[in-house]
Design an enzyme around this catalytic site. Structure first.
Site, PDB file in Angstrom:
ATOM      1  CD  GLU A  44      -2.748   1.048   2.581  1.00 47.01           C
ATOM      2  OE1 GLU A  44      -3.624   1.915   2.734  1.00 47.01           O
ATOM      3  OE2 GLU A  44      -2.599   0.079   3.377  1.00 47.01           O
ATOM      4  CE  LYS A 116      -7.464   1.105   3.091  1.00 46.97           C
ATOM      5  NZ  LYS A 116      -6.247   1.346   3.910  1.00 46.97           N
ATOM      6  CB  CYS A 150      -4.665  -2.197   3.957  1.00 44.98           C
ATOM      7  SG  CYS A 150      -3.987  -2.420   5.623  1.00 44.98           S
TER       8      CYS A 150
END
Length: 268
Positions: A44, A116, A150
């Site tokens: 990330e 995200k 994540c």
């Protein structure tokens, strides 16, 4: 169909130094290609570093920006696809930034870009806008890739949506920090098993600003086992995503067939 050899780059690079991180990625791509890997995954926000604070707007780039072009060139040079995290500047909405991950093919083409959807903590919520597309996919050597970042993988509904969309390998660039290492150790293999897919969870490592990243990057198989796992330090680990094993596992595991969606309305 032959297995897709996949390399997981566990590294925090040099936070704040895009050129240095591109050099780290270049060296890792050379090492990965030497093992026969056809896909390299970086963590990330690997392009810039995670704990970069006020530098987020300065270092953010469009999805087709100069760093994407540089990564496309090294993907072609080494003959493998590359997935990496970066801060994305939206060229259509002035000032809007996303925590994004992009996949670039071995021919240099941009295969997929994901924003995200579940932002973690004050830092991310301050600088980034959450994405709205849960399922982003790409095809690579006959394997259907899905992308998350994540915290996204910690929501069961999120991963199940990929299972229902036919994702074979879920690519998850990650910045997993202490004390949440149980996610890499336990949650990720369970997600792979309950959704009958491979999950590549690729983490940063070591101290960075106020954070301590735990490493433990993992390629988990649909049988819930770690096919490759890094330690706590800088590492490059390689594992195979085997379509034949995945097909057999899906045939033998009834989770998706035995679902009763009519009972789950209360979830939303």
């Amino acid at each position: 169909m032959p297995p897709l050899r996949t390399a997981l780059l566990q590294s925090s690079g040099q936070p704040g130094d895009v050129a240095a991180n591109l050099a780290v990625l270049d060296a890792a791509a050379a090492r990965a290609a030497a093992t026969g890997a056809r896909l390299l995954i970086a963590p990330e926000l690997f392009l810039t570093g995670y704990a970069i604070g006020e530098d987020v707007p300065r270092l953010a780039e469009p999805a087709d920006g100069p760093s994407a072009q540089a990564i496309a060139a090294l993907a072609v040079r080494h003959g493998l696809a590359i997935a990496y995290g970066y801060p994305e500047r939206d060229t259509e909405r002035h000032g809007v930034l996303y925590n994004s991950a992009q996949v670039i093919g071995a021919d240099g083409s941009r295969l997929a870009n994901y924003r995200k959807t579940h932002l973690f903590g004050c830092f991310e919520q301050k600088w980034f806008t959450p994405g709205e597309d849960t399922v982003t996919q790409a095809e690579l050597d006959g394997v259907r890739l899905g992308i998350m970042i994540c915290y996204d993988v910690e929501f069961p509904e999120n991963v199940r949506s990929h299972a229902l969309a036919g994702t074979d390998l879920l690519v998850v660039p990650t910045a997993q920090m202490h004390p949440f290492q149980f996610v890499a150790e336990s949650v990720v293999p369970v997600r792979a098993f309950e959704n009958q897919m491979y999950v590549a969870y690729v983490n940063r490592t070591g101290p960075e600003g106020e954070f301590e990243f735990v490493g433990l990057s993992t390629l988990a198989g649909p049988d819930g086992t770690a096919r490759a796992r890094a330690g706590r330090g800088e590492d490059l680990v390689v594992g195979d995503v085997d379509p034949d094993f995945l097909a057999a596992s899906r045939e033998n595991n009834p989770y998706l067939r035995d679902r009763r969606p009519g009972l789950y309305g209360s979830l939303v």
